[in-house]
Design a protein around this motif. Structure first.
Motif, PDB file in Angstrom:
ATOM      1  N   CYS A   1       6.443  -5.986  -2.032  1.00 50.56           N
ATOM      2  CA  CYS A   1       6.805  -4.835  -2.867  1.00 50.56           C
ATOM      3  C   CYS A   1       8.242  -4.910  -3.385  1.00 50.56           C
ATOM      4  N   ARG A   2       8.452  -4.320  -4.544  1.00 49.50           N
ATOM      5  CA  ARG A   2       9.805  -4.189  -5.081  1.00 49.50           C
ATOM      6  C   ARG A   2      10.462  -2.922  -4.539  1.00 49.50           C
ATOM      7  N   ILE A   3       9.650  -1.896  -4.317  1.00 48.84           N
ATOM      8  CA  ILE A   3      10.120  -0.664  -3.687  1.00 48.84           C
ATOM      9  C   ILE A   3       9.209  -0.371  -2.503  1.00 48.84           C
ATOM     10  N   ALA A   4       9.808  -0.105  -1.342  1.00 50.51           N
ATOM     11  CA  ALA A   4       9.059   0.356  -0.169  1.00 50.51           C
ATOM     12  C   ALA A   4       9.415   1.814   0.060  1.00 50.51           C
ATOM     13  N   CYS A   5       8.396   2.665   0.083  1.00 53.51           N
ATOM     14  CA  CYS A   5       8.624   4.100   0.212  1.00 53.51           C
ATOM     15  C   CYS A   5       7.988   4.583   1.512  1.00 53.51           C
ATOM     16  N   VAL A   6       8.794   5.176   2.379  1.00 49.85           N
ATOM     17  CA  VAL A   6       8.356   5.516   3.730  1.00 49.85           C
ATOM     18  C   VAL A   6       7.855   6.956   3.784  1.00 49.85           C
ATOM     19  N   HIS A   7       6.600   7.128   4.234  1.00 48.14           N
ATOM     20  CA  HIS A   7       6.010   8.470   4.352  1.00 48.14           C
ATOM     21  C   HIS A   7       5.220   8.628   5.642  1.00 48.14           C
ATOM     22  N   ALA A   8       5.497   7.809   6.635  1.00 50.05           N
ATOM     23  CA  ALA A   8       4.751   7.872   7.894  1.00 50.05           C
ATOM     24  C   ALA A   8       5.258   9.031   8.756  1.00 50.05           C
ATOM     25  N   PRO A   9       4.433   9.510   9.688  1.00 47.26           N
ATOM     26  CA  PRO A   9       4.882  10.558  10.613  1.00 47.26           C
ATOM     27  C   PRO A   9       5.800   9.986  11.682  1.00 47.26           C
ATOM     28  N   ALA A  10       6.644  10.847  12.233  1.00 48.90           N
ATOM     29  CA  ALA A  10       7.540  10.426  13.314  1.00 48.90           C
ATOM     30  C   ALA A  10       6.846  10.654  14.646  1.00 48.90           C
TER      31      ALA A  10
END
Length: 331
Positions: free
Chosen positions: A206-215
């Motif tokens: 990926c060129r952009i990695a976008c984080v949306h996982a739960p903690a």
């Protein structure tokens, strides 16, 4: 005499005004008797009479000694998504139900993630930093190649509500979307219009990695040093979720090398210390954990809360109820 439950609003006056417009205040009043518990002293005095407690940031955690003073409490409705700072295992053990308004936050956080994605692709943050440093015009040698979102490969880490909202935004703009989420099936990925991949493969492509996982305990430093090194040179990392998900020391090392860029809304220590190295790096875009705080988003959260209170008062199923096992997932 007013019938229905007693609803305690454990919210600062400013937050109450942001969450509830006139219509939502009337909806709350129609559901039961509303008590203002906007400061800790008022909360302690009101708890013995409260059936439903609406909580928000800045209020004390509901430890057993507080619950002991609230024998009538049957429902906690929290204004945000993260409930662990306010709700303990003792709440569920006593049969108190819990709901939250995180669904109202997905849209604004996803929009900020989109804005950050575009900024990283077009190096807006680097240009801004260079011009503020009074470099000669035109800016030369401070910005690497910049790119369009159309045709870019974007990796989404976690198909949370916010992750799905983000996917729904970037796909129509022409991005090729990769997804890493162990709970998403191939059929679900096809429905989302994404390519499902293991995390290492996603990061490498990926060129952009976008984080949306739960903690959760399992996602602590999901992106550590080894994972961050998989990002291609010139890639960008967007984190509007939780700093918990990314090893901050490893990220700082990568950023200080200049190899990748990052846009961050969340940090291990908040407020971000004045002398933190992030503040001096031209390849880092910073916002102060404010992604969800739009006027519309707050009102949407208030709408969720008022609706949940009304449904509970009417004996109807809750739409956003959490169970004891969700404490870690909504940390």
């Amino acid at each position: 005499m007013h019938q229905g439950p007693t609803v305690g609003l454990a919210l600062s006056h400013a937050l109450r005004a942001a969450l509830f417009d006139g219509e939502r205040e009337r909806e709350l009043a129609a559901a039961g008797t509303v008590l203002d518990c906007g400061d800790p002293g008022a909360l302690g005095a009101a708890l013995p009479d409260v059936d439903i407690l609406v909580t928000g940031w800045g209020m004390p955690r509901l430890q057993p000694h507080l619950l002991d003073t609230a024998p009538r409490l049957k429902l906690i409705a929290h204004a945000g998504a993260a409930i662990r700072p306010f709700v303990t295992e003792a709440v569920f053990a006593r049969g108190i139900r819990v709901t939250q308004a995180g669904a109202g936050m997905a849209r604004p956080v996803a929009e900020v993630a989109l804005a950050m994605t575009l900024a990283l692709l077009h190096r807006v943050h680097r240009y801004d930093h260079a011009m503020r440093a009074q470099r000669q015009w035109p800016v030369v040698g401070v910005v690497t190649d910049h790119h369009e979102l159309y045709g870019a490969t974007v990796g989404v880490v976690g198909a949370s509500r916010t992750g799905r909202a983000y996917i729904e935004m970037v796909r129509p703009l022409g991005a090729r979307v990769l997804l890493s989420d162990p709970y998403v099936t191939s059929d679900a990925a096809k429905h989302l219009g994404v390519e499902l991949l293991p995390l290492p493969d996603l990061l490498a492509r990926c060129r952009i990695a976008c984080v949306h996982a739960p903690a959760t305990p399992a996602t602590r430093h999901l992106l550590g040093g080894a994972e961050l090194k998989l990002l291609p040179d010139g890639a960008g990392l967007v984190n509007t979720a939780r700093s918990w998900l990314v090893d901050q020391e490893a990220l700082l090392a990568e950023l200080q090398s200049g190899r990748i860029d990052a846009a961050l809304d969340v940090y291990d220590h908040e407020p971000l210390p004045a002398d933190h190295p992030y503040r001096t790096l031209p390849n880092v875009l910073l916002t102060p954990h404010a992604a969800a705080a739009t006027v519309e988003g707050r009102l949407r959260q208030g709408q969720v809360l008022a609706s949940e209170v009304a449904r509970f008062a009417a004996g109807l199923p809750l739409e956003h109820e959490l169970r004891a096992g969700d404490l870690d997932r909504f940390a």
